[in-house]
Design a protein around this motif. Structure first.
Motif, PDB file in Angstrom:
ATOM      1  N   MET A 170       0.850  -1.202   0.000  1.00  0.00           N
ATOM      2  CA  MET A 170       0.000   0.000   0.000  1.00  0.00           C
ATOM      3  C   MET A 170       0.879   1.244   0.000  1.00  0.00           C
ATOM      4  O   MET A 170       1.795   1.387   0.773  1.00  0.00           O
ATOM      5  N   GLU A 171       0.588   2.181  -0.895  1.00  0.00           N
ATOM      6  CA  GLU A 171       1.408   3.389  -1.010  1.00  0.00           C
ATOM      7  C   GLU A 171       1.231   4.262   0.214  1.00  0.00           C
ATOM      8  O   GLU A 171       0.127   4.459   0.717  1.00  0.00           O
ATOM      9  N   GLU A 172       2.349   4.787   0.680  1.00  0.00           N
ATOM     10  CA  GLU A 172       2.327   5.652   1.867  1.00  0.00           C
ATOM     11  C   GLU A 172       1.642   6.968   1.529  1.00  0.00           C
ATOM     12  O   GLU A 172       2.034   7.663   0.606  1.00  0.00           O
ATOM     13  N   GLN A 173       0.610   7.342   2.301  1.00  0.00           N
ATOM     14  CA  GLN A 173      -0.136   8.563   2.033  1.00  0.00           C
ATOM     15  C   GLN A 173       0.175   9.663   3.042  1.00  0.00           C
ATOM     16  O   GLN A 173      -0.139  10.823   2.807  1.00  0.00           O
ATOM     17  N   LYS A 174       0.768   9.268   4.129  1.00  0.00           N
ATOM     18  CA  LYS A 174       1.000  10.237   5.200  1.00  0.00           C
ATOM     19  C   LYS A 174       2.144  11.179   4.845  1.00  0.00           C
ATOM     20  O   LYS A 174       3.203  10.740   4.433  1.00  0.00           O
ATOM     21  N   LYS A 175       1.952  12.455   5.011  1.00  0.00           N
ATOM     22  CA  LYS A 175       2.998  13.418   4.696  1.00  0.00           C
ATOM     23  C   LYS A 175       4.087  13.391   5.759  1.00  0.00           C
ATOM     24  O   LYS A 175       3.842  13.068   6.907  1.00  0.00           O
ATOM     25  N   ALA A 176       5.295  13.777   5.356  1.00  0.00           N
ATOM     26  CA  ALA A 176       6.406  13.882   6.309  1.00  0.00           C
ATOM     27  C   ALA A 176       6.081  14.964   7.324  1.00  0.00           C
ATOM     28  O   ALA A 176       5.332  15.892   7.068  1.00  0.00           O
ATOM     29  N   ALA A 177       6.698  14.819   8.508  1.00  0.00           N
ATOM     30  CA  ALA A 177       6.397  15.728   9.613  1.00  0.00           C
ATOM     31  C   ALA A 177       6.626  17.180   9.249  1.00  0.00           C
ATOM     32  O   ALA A 177       5.881  18.065   9.656  1.00  0.00           O
ATOM     33  N   SER A 178       7.670  17.478   8.477  1.00  0.00           N
ATOM     34  CA  SER A 178       7.981  18.871   8.174  1.00  0.00           C
ATOM     35  C   SER A 178       7.067  19.472   7.122  1.00  0.00           C
ATOM     36  O   SER A 178       7.136  20.648   6.830  1.00  0.00           O
ATOM     37  N   GLU A 179       6.162  18.653   6.527  1.00  0.00           N
ATOM     38  CA  GLU A 179       5.276  19.176   5.502  1.00  0.00           C
ATOM     39  C   GLU A 179       3.821  19.186   5.950  1.00  0.00           C
ATOM     40  O   GLU A 179       2.940  19.533   5.193  1.00  0.00           O
ATOM     41  N   GLN A 180       3.548  18.806   7.191  1.00  0.00           N
ATOM     42  CA  GLN A 180       2.190  18.809   7.680  1.00  0.00           C
ATOM     43  C   GLN A 180       1.723  20.241   7.890  1.00  0.00           C
ATOM     44  O   GLN A 180       2.410  21.047   8.503  1.00  0.00           O
ATOM     45  N   LYS A 181       0.540  20.572   7.367  1.00  0.00           N
ATOM     46  CA  LYS A 181      -0.014  21.909   7.506  1.00  0.00           C
ATOM     47  C   LYS A 181      -1.264  21.826   8.369  1.00  0.00           C
ATOM     48  O   LYS A 181      -2.052  20.898   8.256  1.00  0.00           O
ATOM     49  N   LYS A 182      -1.433  22.824   9.231  1.00  0.00           N
ATOM     50  CA  LYS A 182      -2.546  22.791  10.176  1.00  0.00           C
ATOM     51  C   LYS A 182      -3.620  23.762   9.726  1.00  0.00           C
ATOM     52  O   LYS A 182      -3.339  24.909   9.369  1.00  0.00           O
ATOM     53  N   ALA A 183      -4.868  23.304   9.767  1.00  0.00           N
ATOM     54  CA  ALA A 183      -5.987  24.123   9.333  1.00  0.00           C
ATOM     55  C   ALA A 183      -6.649  24.795  10.535  1.00  0.00           C
ATOM     56  O   ALA A 183      -6.664  24.268  11.648  1.00  0.00           O
ATOM     57  N   CYS A 184      -7.199  25.980  10.295  1.00  0.00           N
ATOM     58  CA  CYS A 184      -7.919  26.724  11.334  1.00  0.00           C
ATOM     59  C   CYS A 184      -9.199  25.981  11.695  1.00  0.00           C
ATOM     60  O   CYS A 184      -9.966  25.568  10.812  1.00  0.00           O
ATOM     61  N   ASN A 199     -11.791  27.217  12.940  1.00  0.00           N
ATOM     62  CA  ASN A 199     -12.972  28.058  12.726  1.00  0.00           C
ATOM     63  C   ASN A 199     -13.372  28.150  11.254  1.00  0.00           C
ATOM     64  O   ASN A 199     -14.550  28.014  10.920  1.00  0.00           O
ATOM     65  N   CYS A 200     -12.356  28.397  10.376  1.00  0.00           N
ATOM     66  CA  CYS A 200     -12.695  28.644   8.976  1.00  0.00           C
ATOM     67  C   CYS A 200     -12.009  27.692   7.999  1.00  0.00           C
ATOM     68  O   CYS A 200     -12.299  27.726   6.804  1.00  0.00           O
ATOM     69  N   GLY A 201     -11.078  26.876   8.487  1.00  0.00           N
ATOM     70  CA  GLY A 201     -10.419  25.898   7.628  1.00  0.00           C
ATOM     71  C   GLY A 201      -9.217  26.412   6.872  1.00  0.00           C
ATOM     72  O   GLY A 201      -8.550  25.647   6.177  1.00  0.00           O
ATOM     73  N   ALA A 202      -8.903  27.717   6.986  1.00  0.00           N
ATOM     74  CA  ALA A 202      -7.734  28.264   6.295  1.00  0.00           C
ATOM     75  C   ALA A 202      -6.452  27.746   6.949  1.00  0.00           C
ATOM     76  O   ALA A 202      -6.445  27.302   8.096  1.00  0.00           O
ATOM     77  N   GLU A 203      -5.354  27.836   6.186  1.00  0.00           N
ATOM     78  CA  GLU A 203      -4.077  27.350   6.714  1.00  0.00           C
ATOM     79  C   GLU A 203      -3.532  28.299   7.774  1.00  0.00           C
ATOM     80  O   GLU A 203      -3.507  29.516   7.588  1.00  0.00           O
ATOM     81  N   LEU A 204      -3.115  27.742   8.909  1.00  0.00           N
ATOM     82  CA  LEU A 204      -2.499  28.536   9.960  1.00  0.00           C
ATOM     83  C   LEU A 204      -1.030  28.775   9.621  1.00  0.00           C
ATOM     84  O   LEU A 204      -0.337  27.866   9.173  1.00  0.00           O
ATOM     85  N   LYS A 205      -0.569  30.005   9.866  1.00  0.00           N
ATOM     86  CA  LYS A 205       0.810  30.370   9.550  1.00  0.00           C
ATOM     87  C   LYS A 205       1.513  30.899  10.799  1.00  0.00           C
ATOM     88  O   LYS A 205       0.872  31.438  11.700  1.00  0.00           O
ATOM     89  N   TYR A 206       2.849  30.770  10.795  1.00  0.00           N
ATOM     90  CA  TYR A 206       3.616  31.232  11.947  1.00  0.00           C
ATOM     91  C   TYR A 206       3.538  32.752  12.065  1.00  0.00           C
ATOM     92  O   TYR A 206       3.645  33.482  11.085  1.00  0.00           O
ATOM     93  N   LYS A 207       3.344  33.244  13.300  1.00  0.00           N
ATOM     94  CA  LYS A 207       3.272  34.671  13.595  1.00  0.00           C
ATOM     95  C   LYS A 207       4.626  35.110  14.147  1.00  0.00           C
ATOM     96  O   LYS A 207       4.985  34.760  15.278  1.00  0.00           O
TER      97      LYS A 207
END
Length: 366
Positions: free
Chosen positions: A1-15, A17-25
């Motif tokens: 089965m092909e690996e679908q999980k992204k590497a740790a450094s490429e995981q993006k977190k969604a808000c 409340n609205c689903g937009a991508e959270l970015k570092y402040k």
């Protein structure tokens, strides 16, 4: 089965409340949503930074538990290798601003960063630093303040560095120099007469010496990437490493990360040369006296560890009279360095003014 999980450094977190991508402040330990303002705290490793044992990585790079795959984009114009956390619709190289083709992205192994020095201010602040810098430039054209800054070409970039720790032991041979003074006679002419006088001259007594030195070398910082064009100026390459945070991919969100192009093996060779310089310095201190000669140092390093760390810089370009200039801002300290235009007429009239002043002074003296 092909690996679908992204590497740790490429995981993006969604808000949540609205689903937009959270970015570092910048300047915080939070990620935030640019749309609804929701913020979350970046989880930190309570165990601190993990120093990796050097020899296993030198023997078998990339097969360790701290290695992984990331998506890379290669600039065909300047050769920079860039990892993009944000899903940009249009991509440009952070160094030369040439367009990057998302379809050319490829996967590549890298050693997972052990620590990151987060950005302490945002892109807007970097432009304010630029404006202040422009105001302080000598012989700059009067309308330089109107230079066209393209926000698309201003990017926050994490630069890769290696740090090395080691226990150092060395035997040395050399000479200790102690100053002493002697009275030396000489003659001079006073009112047409020859007068004998004495003056003190310094001499050095050299004594052969040998000894042993040892100590811990902490965080030898070695650059981990080549920049063929628009190299990062040394003026801004000073960071306070005490502010390093344990690596978390959230710190990279919204920024570009450059992958190291100087292999760990080459970085280790550079750090060994730095260790040799440190050993010579320690030998001089151990020899003592007023001055020293170090003839030979037989050095060995043990308990060697390393980290791959990421350090912050803003890179941008501005246009003036149709020509492009680059500037760089340290993302922690705000130190700026860049290329700039000069006003021919300002320099001409300044030189003319100096010539007139010299002529006037000469005329007055006569």
């Amino acid at each position: 089965m092909e690996e679908q999980k992204k590497a740790a450094s490429e995981q993006k977190k969604a808000c949540i409340n609205c689903g937009a991508e959270l970015k570092y402040k910048p300047g915080t330990t939070n990620i935030t949503c640019e749309y609804c303002g929701h913020e979350e705290t970046i989880a930190q490793n309570e165990d601190g930074f993990q120093e990796l044992e050097l020899k296993p990585y030198l023997n078998e790079m990339g097969s360790q538990s701290h290695s992984e795959e990331i998506m890379m984009l290669h600039c065909k114009n300047c050769g920079a290798n860039q990892h993009i956390e944000e899903n940009y619709k249009s991509l440009h190289c952070v160094y030369c601003t040439m367009p990057l083709i998302i379809e050319d992205a490829y996967k590549e192994d890298w050693i997972l960063p052990g620590a990151v020095l987060p950005f302490q201010f945002n892109q807007k602040k970097s432009h304010q630093i630029f404006a202040k810098w422009v105001k302080g430039l000598w012989f700059a054209p009067n309308n330089l303040k109107k230079a066209a800054l393209d926000p698309q070409n201003t990017k926050g970039l994490y630069l890769p560095y290696w740090t090395f720790d080691a226990q150092l032991f060395a035997n040395y041979t050399g000479e200790r120099g102690d100053y002493y003074y002697v009275n030396v006679p000489y003659t001079t002419t006073v009112n047409g007469k020859t007068v004998r006088k004495t003056r003190q001259e310094r001499r050095t007594k050299w004594t052969p010496t040998r000894g042993a030195i040892s100590g811990f070398i902490d965080d030898t910082l070695i650059k981990a990437s080549h920049q063929r064009k628009n190299a990062i100026p040394s003026k801004i390459s000073n960071w306070n490493l005490e502010a390093l945070e344990s690596f978390n991919p959230s710190f990279l969100s919204g920024f570009v990360t450059e992958k190291y192009t100087i292999p760990l093996k080459d970085g280790h060779l550079s750090s060994t040369k730095e260790a040799e310089k440190i050993a010579v310095s320690w030998a001089r201190r151990d020899i003592g006296g007023d001055t020293q000669r170090v003839h030979g140092v037989d050095m060995s390093l043990s308990e060697e560890t390393f980290k791959h760390i990421l350090l912050p810089v803003y890179i941008s370009a501005y246009r003036f009279n149709g020509k492009k200039y680059n500037f760089f801002v340290n993302g922690q300290t705000g130190t700026i360095s860049g290329s700039r235009p000069y006003s021919f007429w300002k320099i001409f009239f300044f030189v003319l003014f100096i010539i007139i002043v010299i002529v006037v002074l000469v005329a007055i003296s006569q």
